[in-house]
Design a protein around this motif. Structure first.
Motif, PDB file in Angstrom:
ATOM      1  N   GLU B  89      40.856  30.845  51.919  1.00  0.00           N
ATOM      2  CA  GLU B  89      41.170  32.155  51.338  1.00  0.00           C
ATOM      3  C   GLU B  89      42.681  32.333  51.236  1.00  0.00           C
ATOM      4  O   GLU B  89      43.415  32.065  52.178  1.00  0.00           O
ATOM      5  CB  GLU B  89      40.577  33.274  52.197  1.00  0.00           C
ATOM      6  CG  GLU B  89      39.084  33.427  51.982  1.00  0.00           C
ATOM      7  CD  GLU B  89      38.488  34.561  52.802  1.00  0.00           C
ATOM      8  OE1 GLU B  89      39.201  35.109  53.654  1.00  0.00           O
ATOM      9  OE2 GLU B  89      37.312  34.873  52.593  1.00  0.00           O
ATOM     10  N   GLY B  90      43.116  32.814  50.100  1.00  0.00           N
ATOM     11  CA  GLY B  90      44.535  33.035  49.866  1.00  0.00           C
ATOM     12  C   GLY B  90      45.263  31.805  49.358  1.00  0.00           C
ATOM     13  O   GLY B  90      46.377  31.899  48.856  1.00  0.00           O
ATOM     14  N   ALA B 157      53.497  31.412  34.215  1.00  0.00           N
ATOM     15  CA  ALA B 157      52.779  32.433  34.984  1.00  0.00           C
ATOM     16  C   ALA B 157      53.385  32.658  36.360  1.00  0.00           C
ATOM     17  O   ALA B 157      52.821  33.403  37.157  1.00  0.00           O
ATOM     18  CB  ALA B 157      51.306  32.062  35.117  1.00  0.00           C
ATOM     19  N   GLY B 158      54.509  32.006  36.653  1.00  0.00           N
ATOM     20  CA  GLY B 158      55.172  32.265  37.932  1.00  0.00           C
ATOM     21  C   GLY B 158      55.153  31.065  38.856  1.00  0.00           C
ATOM     22  O   GLY B 158      54.947  29.926  38.430  1.00  0.00           O
ATOM     23  N   LYS B 161      52.484  29.932  43.972  1.00  0.00           N
ATOM     24  CA  LYS B 161      51.621  30.926  44.619  1.00  0.00           C
ATOM     25  C   LYS B 161      50.647  31.553  43.610  1.00  0.00           C
ATOM     26  O   LYS B 161      49.537  31.945  43.978  1.00  0.00           O
ATOM     27  CB  LYS B 161      52.468  32.055  45.226  1.00  0.00           C
ATOM     28  CG  LYS B 161      53.095  31.747  46.558  1.00  0.00           C
ATOM     29  CD  LYS B 161      53.796  32.970  47.133  1.00  0.00           C
ATOM     30  CE  LYS B 161      52.824  34.024  47.657  1.00  0.00           C
ATOM     31  NZ  LYS B 161      53.557  35.187  48.250  1.00  0.00           N
ATOM     32  N   ARG B 162      51.055  31.690  42.389  1.00  0.00           N
ATOM     33  CA  ARG B 162      50.206  32.326  41.370  1.00  0.00           C
ATOM     34  C   ARG B 162      49.017  31.439  40.995  1.00  0.00           C
ATOM     35  O   ARG B 162      48.118  31.873  40.276  1.00  0.00           O
ATOM     36  CB  ARG B 162      51.010  32.673  40.124  1.00  0.00           C
ATOM     37  CG  ARG B 162      51.970  33.849  40.253  1.00  0.00           C
ATOM     38  CD  ARG B 162      51.298  35.196  40.459  1.00  0.00           C
ATOM     39  NE  ARG B 162      50.961  35.418  41.844  1.00  0.00           N
ATOM     40  CZ  ARG B 162      51.852  35.662  42.824  1.00  0.00           C
ATOM     41  NH1 ARG B 162      53.119  35.732  42.548  1.00  0.00           N
ATOM     42  NH2 ARG B 162      51.455  35.829  44.079  1.00  0.00           N
ATOM     43  N   HIS B 164      46.783  30.792  42.919  1.00  0.00           N
ATOM     44  CA  HIS B 164      45.645  31.537  43.485  1.00  0.00           C
ATOM     45  C   HIS B 164      45.045  32.465  42.448  1.00  0.00           C
ATOM     46  O   HIS B 164      43.816  32.511  42.264  1.00  0.00           O
ATOM     47  CB  HIS B 164      46.071  32.333  44.723  1.00  0.00           C
ATOM     48  CG  HIS B 164      44.955  33.144  45.305  1.00  0.00           C
ATOM     49  ND1 HIS B 164      43.969  32.599  46.099  1.00  0.00           N
ATOM     50  CD2 HIS B 164      44.630  34.454  45.170  1.00  0.00           C
ATOM     51  CE1 HIS B 164      43.103  33.537  46.439  1.00  0.00           C
ATOM     52  NE2 HIS B 164      43.481  34.672  45.889  1.00  0.00           N
ATOM     53  N   GLU B 165      45.895  33.185  41.757  1.00  0.00           N
ATOM     54  CA  GLU B 165      45.398  34.130  40.747  1.00  0.00           C
ATOM     55  C   GLU B 165      44.840  33.387  39.530  1.00  0.00           C
ATOM     56  O   GLU B 165      43.825  33.795  38.963  1.00  0.00           O
ATOM     57  CB  GLU B 165      46.522  35.086  40.326  1.00  0.00           C
ATOM     58  CG  GLU B 165      46.819  36.182  41.336  1.00  0.00           C
ATOM     59  CD  GLU B 165      47.458  35.684  42.623  1.00  0.00           C
ATOM     60  OE1 GLU B 165      48.303  34.759  42.559  1.00  0.00           O
ATOM     61  OE2 GLU B 165      47.111  36.199  43.706  1.00  0.00           O
ATOM     62  N   LEU B 166      45.481  32.291  39.137  1.00  0.00           N
ATOM     63  CA  LEU B 166      44.945  31.522  38.004  1.00  0.00           C
ATOM     64  C   LEU B 166      43.571  30.957  38.350  1.00  0.00           C
ATOM     65  O   LEU B 166      42.667  30.920  37.500  1.00  0.00           O
ATOM     66  CB  LEU B 166      45.909  30.398  37.621  1.00  0.00           C
ATOM     67  CG  LEU B 166      47.267  30.834  37.050  1.00  0.00           C
ATOM     68  CD1 LEU B 166      48.111  29.602  36.716  1.00  0.00           C
ATOM     69  CD2 LEU B 166      47.084  31.696  35.810  1.00  0.00           C
ATOM     70  N   ALA B 168      41.472  32.286  40.481  1.00  0.00           N
ATOM     71  CA  ALA B 168      40.548  33.425  40.479  1.00  0.00           C
ATOM     72  C   ALA B 168      40.105  33.736  39.054  1.00  0.00           C
ATOM     73  O   ALA B 168      38.919  33.991  38.788  1.00  0.00           O
ATOM     74  CB  ALA B 168      41.219  34.645  41.111  1.00  0.00           C
ATOM     75  N   LEU B 169      41.056  33.680  38.122  1.00  0.00           N
ATOM     76  CA  LEU B 169      40.741  33.931  36.718  1.00  0.00           C
ATOM     77  C   LEU B 169      39.777  32.856  36.192  1.00  0.00           C
ATOM     78  O   LEU B 169      38.783  33.165  35.517  1.00  0.00           O
ATOM     79  CB  LEU B 169      42.048  33.957  35.924  1.00  0.00           C
ATOM     80  CG  LEU B 169      42.122  34.666  34.586  1.00  0.00           C
ATOM     81  CD1 LEU B 169      43.564  34.787  34.141  1.00  0.00           C
ATOM     82  CD2 LEU B 169      41.313  33.979  33.522  1.00  0.00           C
ATOM     83  N   PHE B 171      37.747  30.972  37.913  1.00  0.00           N
ATOM     84  CA  PHE B 171      36.465  31.172  38.604  1.00  0.00           C
ATOM     85  C   PHE B 171      35.668  32.282  37.919  1.00  0.00           C
ATOM     86  O   PHE B 171      34.491  32.105  37.562  1.00  0.00           O
ATOM     87  CB  PHE B 171      36.777  31.514  40.063  1.00  0.00           C
ATOM     88  CG  PHE B 171      35.629  31.928  40.930  1.00  0.00           C
ATOM     89  CD1 PHE B 171      34.316  31.576  40.656  1.00  0.00           C
ATOM     90  CD2 PHE B 171      35.878  32.690  42.072  1.00  0.00           C
ATOM     91  CE1 PHE B 171      33.275  31.971  41.493  1.00  0.00           C
ATOM     92  CE2 PHE B 171      34.839  33.083  42.909  1.00  0.00           C
ATOM     93  CZ  PHE B 171      33.546  32.740  42.608  1.00  0.00           C
TER      94      PHE B 171
END
Lengths: 192, 192
Positions: B89-90, B157-158, B161-162, B164-166, B168-169, B171
């Motif tokens: 997680e994270g 996109a940064g 660390k980002r 994680h967000e990519l 999530a997107l 997924f």
């Protein structure tokens, strides 16, 4: 048809209220100035406030929120760093709100939509899509119907666990807009 | 111009190779059948394999990958449940790969694009956008230039660390397609 009480009077609150009203729903707002003493008349309550303002609302209105559908639209960013969220890793604002309101039905919605795209109904050539996550299928379907009646598109994005992914998407979108890589009238569109 | 070695010969590997080749880059592939003994000739290595296949590649090729840019395109889903990721997680697959390859420059890219949209160049009515995250600005800029030369759009996109967000997107997008709420030729588009 369900009635809606929206906490907040900002851009997002007004845009969401506009969509719901356009669909024929009764909508009222509770402003920050009304403090803790207002009466929630809606069947569905939309928390259209910044995430740091949610805790105070939950503290003051938990009794009134019991039994209602509560729609969380927040993106719980660390606004000092713009580099992380303030909720625990793997969790989400919506999940934390559900834990605080065990007798409410919490949905995640609207956090992946910029206000301008709710008002315009379009994101770069596509119709604006509201992604809705939650564990209660009836509540999700009712919100989706209200959104569609208001002229937008809606997709059931899955269980409340998916609020983590929706908040990641909202976070990413905000960082891209803040860095001027996308505009506040654009962002992520959903193509079928 | 950089040269590219792509691990994998599936839909994503071929679609990415097609984009890079269309932009004039030299591209070769290493297939699963070649096992652990192939020579990586490219300056940039794209891991276009399912996430469970990454560990074996890292084990066999870590020495050759040192000093190179490694592009991770994976979405590390739990494919039994389709309800979570298999990374901590994270964290993210890209971050875990970077930890395993401290002498490589790891980028996250292409994981938010379905293969069909890389091939067609369009998502809905918008041009296909490749989102790229990583900590090395030059490596990101070089990959973005190669993608743009191949006819797509690219956005930084940064930081890594980002990823994680990519992820999530990616997924979320996969769950929506698996549930037939979007099609495999659509998904998330990025509107400016």
């Amino acid at each position: 048809m369900a009635t809606y009480t929206i906490f907040g009077t900002g851009n997002m609150a007004n845009a969401i209220g506009g969509v719901l009203a356009a669909g024929g729903a009764a909508v009222d707002h509770i402003s920050h100035e009304q403090g803790a003493g207002a009466t929630i008349t809606g069947d569905v309550v939309v928390l259209a406030v910044p995430y740091p303002a949610v805790a105070e609302i939950l503290g003051a209105y938990a009794d009134q929120l019991a039994g209602k559908t509560v729609v969380d639209i927040t993106n719980p960013l660390n606004f000092e760093t713009f580099d992380s969220l303030v909720v625990p890793e793997g969790s989400s604002a919506a999940y934390e709100i559900q834990r605080a309101l065990p007798d409410s039905i919490v949905l995640k919605a609207f956090n992946t939509n910029f206000a301008a795209t709710l008002a315009s109904g379009t994101v770069g050539g596509s119709g604006t899509t509201v992604l809705i996550a939650g564990d209660d299928g009836d509540a999700k379907a009712a919100l989706a119907a209200a959104v569609i009646a208001g002229g937008l598109r809606a997709i059931d994005a899955g269980s409340l666990k998916r609020a983590h992914e929706l908040e990641a998407l909202g976070f990413l979108q905000l960082t891209l807009a803040a860095a001027e890589k996308i505009s506040w009238t654009g962002g992520f569109a959903v193509a079928n």
